[in-house]
Design an enzyme around this catalytic site. Structure first.
Site, PDB file in Angstrom:
ATOM      1  N   GLY B  54       1.013  -1.066   0.190  1.00  0.00           N
ATOM      2  CA  GLY B  54      -0.020   0.037  -0.106  1.00  0.00           C
ATOM      3  C   GLY B  54       0.824   1.160  -0.115  1.00  0.00           C
ATOM      4  O   GLY B  54       2.067   1.172   0.527  1.00  0.00           O
ATOM      5  N   SER B  55       0.372   2.458  -0.548  1.00  0.00           N
ATOM      6  CA  SER B  55       0.855   3.609  -0.614  1.00  0.00           C
ATOM      7  C   SER B  55       0.907   4.173   0.920  1.00  0.00           C
ATOM      8  O   SER B  55       0.110   3.637   1.610  1.00  0.00           O
ATOM      9  CB  SER B  55       0.691   4.543  -1.511  1.00  0.00           C
ATOM     10  OG  SER B  55       0.869   3.958  -2.767  1.00  0.00           O
ATOM     11  N   GLY B  56       1.529   5.368   1.136  1.00  0.00           N
ATOM     12  CA  GLY B  56       1.327   6.014   2.413  1.00  0.00           C
ATOM     13  C   GLY B  56       2.622   5.675   3.515  1.00  0.00           C
ATOM     14  O   GLY B  56       2.892   5.995   4.510  1.00  0.00           O
ATOM     15  N   HIS B  57       3.563   4.812   2.656  1.00  0.00           N
ATOM     16  CA  HIS B  57       4.740   4.591   3.458  1.00  0.00           C
ATOM     17  C   HIS B  57       6.058   5.182   3.095  1.00  0.00           C
ATOM     18  O   HIS B  57       7.142   4.849   3.278  1.00  0.00           O
ATOM     19  CB  HIS B  57       5.089   3.052   3.778  1.00  0.00           C
ATOM     20  CG  HIS B  57       3.752   2.325   4.179  1.00  0.00           C
ATOM     21  ND1 HIS B  57       3.114   2.641   5.307  1.00  0.00           N
ATOM     22  CD2 HIS B  57       3.203   1.149   3.570  1.00  0.00           C
ATOM     23  CE1 HIS B  57       1.936   1.706   5.448  1.00  0.00           C
ATOM     24  NE2 HIS B  57       2.040   1.128   4.365  1.00  0.00           N
ATOM     25  N   LYS B 105       5.842  -7.589   2.582  1.00  0.00           N
ATOM     26  CA  LYS B 105       5.675  -7.548   3.932  1.00  0.00           C
ATOM     27  C   LYS B 105       4.381  -8.249   4.214  1.00  0.00           C
ATOM     28  O   LYS B 105       3.514  -8.360   3.541  1.00  0.00           O
ATOM     29  CB  LYS B 105       5.212  -6.078   4.423  1.00  0.00           C
ATOM     30  CG  LYS B 105       6.348  -4.918   3.812  1.00  0.00           C
ATOM     31  CD  LYS B 105       6.346  -3.705   4.286  1.00  0.00           C
ATOM     32  CE  LYS B 105       4.878  -2.891   3.854  1.00  0.00           C
ATOM     33  NZ  LYS B 105       4.779  -2.935   2.422  1.00  0.00           N
ATOM     34  N   ASP B 110      -1.396  -8.434   0.796  1.00  0.00           N
ATOM     35  CA  ASP B 110       0.134  -8.435   0.142  1.00  0.00           C
ATOM     36  C   ASP B 110       0.433 -10.039  -0.171  1.00  0.00           C
ATOM     37  O   ASP B 110       0.713 -10.161  -1.314  1.00  0.00           O
ATOM     38  CB  ASP B 110       1.326  -7.588   0.880  1.00  0.00           C
ATOM     39  CG  ASP B 110       0.827  -6.280   0.896  1.00  0.00           C
ATOM     40  OD1 ASP B 110      -0.222  -5.689   0.355  1.00  0.00           O
ATOM     41  OD2 ASP B 110       1.726  -5.434   1.563  1.00  0.00           O
ATOM     42  N   HIS B 219      -0.125   1.035   9.679  1.00  0.00           N
ATOM     43  CA  HIS B 219      -1.470   1.478   9.171  1.00  0.00           C
ATOM     44  C   HIS B 219      -2.155   2.057  10.387  1.00  0.00           C
ATOM     45  O   HIS B 219      -3.490   1.983  10.256  1.00  0.00           O
ATOM     46  CB  HIS B 219      -2.407   0.284   8.457  1.00  0.00           C
ATOM     47  CG  HIS B 219      -1.308  -0.387   7.358  1.00  0.00           C
ATOM     48  ND1 HIS B 219      -0.551  -1.436   7.636  1.00  0.00           N
ATOM     49  CD2 HIS B 219      -1.044   0.026   6.278  1.00  0.00           C
ATOM     50  CE1 HIS B 219       0.110  -1.839   6.741  1.00  0.00           C
ATOM     51  NE2 HIS B 219      -0.135  -1.068   5.751  1.00  0.00           N
TER      52      HIS B 219
END
Lengths: 360, 360
Positions: B54-57, B105, B110, B219
């Site tokens: 996921g994006s945001g990391h 991860k 995922d 998250h």
């Protein structure tokens, strides 16, 4: 206040202690007076570059001490100028016999204390020149500042002049280059949120949930305009056009005149940014802004520069000159020539900035 | 919500567009399906390393695509797994004939999607192995995860395995090394504040002005303990001791068995951290935390490791695996051997991580 700190008054010291133990291969930290210096200093016959200023803007300046950038940094308390004894002690520590350049952001306290340090160092036989950075187009005269504030161009000047010193430029050449970088660099920043000073424990100013401040200073000094939140594209356009349309700013800065042996007033005028110019575009985070958002700003900035006929030949995107945990960004555009590009590309190895290798 | 974005749904795409234009010397970005890849890929006869999530990391993973680290990254929407078609397209783009390692991860989405991508790629003749990272000691089973979550060790595995691939390790060797890094790396994080998802516009969970969450996921998944704010030293000690005292964790992970041509369950046990071990210490910011605070954490961490007889031989301090604008930090301790240190020190050149030079 929630911060990863212990006692607020220990914030600066403990952070520097952490740096010292983390980067003992590159830097050392002296306390009383406090300065961070290149571990192998003095480097014989190399001009030494020293900067400094209030803490709270990390990684600037201490994170830029190392090979190919600063020889020393003098951190004050948070948002508080360092003192002349710090600057003097740093100069004596890193003087390799080729002289010292102080790179000074234009805030009244910094200017006064670095001037005093220049005189003290000279009285002890250390050759010092000092160059002011005053690149913030947002406002003229401000809290803490006469004239324009010194912001993002400082980071670029430290990289470029640090490389020049590493490559053997003499003191006059490094100082002339630093002045040129300042005149060719212009910046403007904005804040989505305030920042919280450890010792104060509360936000240094208040923005509502829907307001942003355009033209903010790196200590939360008032900017040009407080306005309702806009899109990243609109904000980027306001910042970029303010910089691009700014032209021909003239001011009088005090510089030490080597020949006369005294301070002289020098009138300096920014050259205009024009179609066809090559530029380095720097999108800087204010400390609490994720890099993903900075890329959204860069995306629009690149489009605007292209439309204006400015060719971005280098860029820098990340949080380099910050205001504690403030959310927001600043844009710096630096008109570059081949010399500046070559020095920009030169290797650098510091705690917070690294690329390339040095011959061993 | 105040963020430097335009339309929330354009956040990921526009951020990647910004990266593409900023770093066209290093990377390219493909859309539909979305993946970021090394500009000179495929590199013939080199194992290609692909990660994603996921994006945001950010800067993980896209910021680590380049020479000496990842060949490609597959970003999902914010906090949302990427899809198998992204992973498959990335694999086909960067396959240089020596096979692909997926570094995954341990989050259920995922894991499921990378397994499917592995099978799809294999059915198209691309040799793929995949290794899971599950290093978060905070909790077992969690929102989005069976078993432990994958966090900070992912960054270290990408650097070390990226260097190994660059130096000519074959696929089996790179996969074995990645598994070893995972087993030897352990992490735990904490949050001072929540984070705000662009599409949601409000904090993803609520912490009061005096509360922090220990053992938080990237998250914002619940951690071990919500408690009243403590000092940086106390917080660091809780995180570090949780990691150091964790020992002998055993789990069963699914891996592709090359010889059998099917998925097999592999039982894996973390080796203990013991006095005399050499470690890499990684203090990571969660996105909104200034680097000055991370050094205060590192200062205490170094003291604790010394007291425990753990020798920190390398370190990494900065925001590398983040949760949007969350304030907080995580600590990762990786037990290293000479091979891992050598690969850690190897040159790398990516948008967000650079040191050393490559022979040209």
């Amino acid at each position: 206040m929630k911060k990863l700190i212990n006692q607020p008054l220990d914030f600066v010291r403990e952070s520097l202690e952490g740096m010292a133990v983390a980067h003992s291969d590159l830097i050392k930290v002296n306390f009383e007076p406090t300065f961070v210096y290149r571990g192998d200093a003095p480097v014989k016959n190399k001009v030494a570059i020293i900067s400094g200023g209030g803490s709270g803007h990390e990684p600037m300046h201490a994170g830029f001490v190392g090979i190919g950038m600063l020889d020393a940094a003098c951190p004050g308390e948070v948002f508080t100028s360092p003192t002349p004894d710090q600057m003097l002690a740093a100069a004596k520590q890193v003087d390799g016999g080729a002289g010292i350049l102080y790179i000074v952001k234009n805030y009244s306290g910094d200017v006064m204390n670095f001037e005093m340090a220049t005189e003290l160092a000279r009285s002890e036989g250390v050759q010092v020149l000092s160059i002011l950075i005053d690149d913030d187009v947002a406002v003229k005269d401000s809290l803490y500042t006469q004239g324009r504030r010194g912001v993002g161009t400082t980071v670029l000047a430290e990289k470029i002049c640090g490389a020049a010193a590493q490559q053997g430029y003499n003191l006059r050449q490094v100082a002339d280059l630093c002045r040129k970088v300042n005149l060719n660099g212009r910046s403007m920043g904005m804040a989505l949120t305030s920042c919280t000073l450890p010792a104060k424990g509360s936000p240094s100013f208040v923005l509502s949930d829907t307001e942003v401040e355009m033209g903010i200073g790196i200590h939360g000094e008032p900017g040009r305009l407080r306005m309702q939140m806009k899109s990243a594209d609109e904000i980027t356009e306001m910042l970029a056009l303010s910089i691009i349309e700014d032209s021909g700013y003239t001011r009088t800065l005090r510089e030490w005149d080597e020949d006369k042996g005294e301070w002289v007033d020098v009138e300096l005028t920014d050259p205009p940014l024009q179609t066809g110019n090559k530029i380095l575009a720097f999108v800087n985070g204010m400390g609490g802004t994720p890099v993903s958002e900075l890329y959204i700003v860069y995306r629009k900035l690149a489009e605007i520069c292209k439309k204006q006929g400015l060719e971005i030949v280098r860029n820098l995107i990340g949080s380099y000159i910050t205001s504690l945990d403030m959310q927001g960004c600043s844009i710096t555009l630096l008109k570059v020539d081949d010399e500046m590009i070559r020095l920009w590309d030169a290797p650098v190895r510091t705690p917070s900035w690294s690329w390339g290798s040095f011959a061993t």
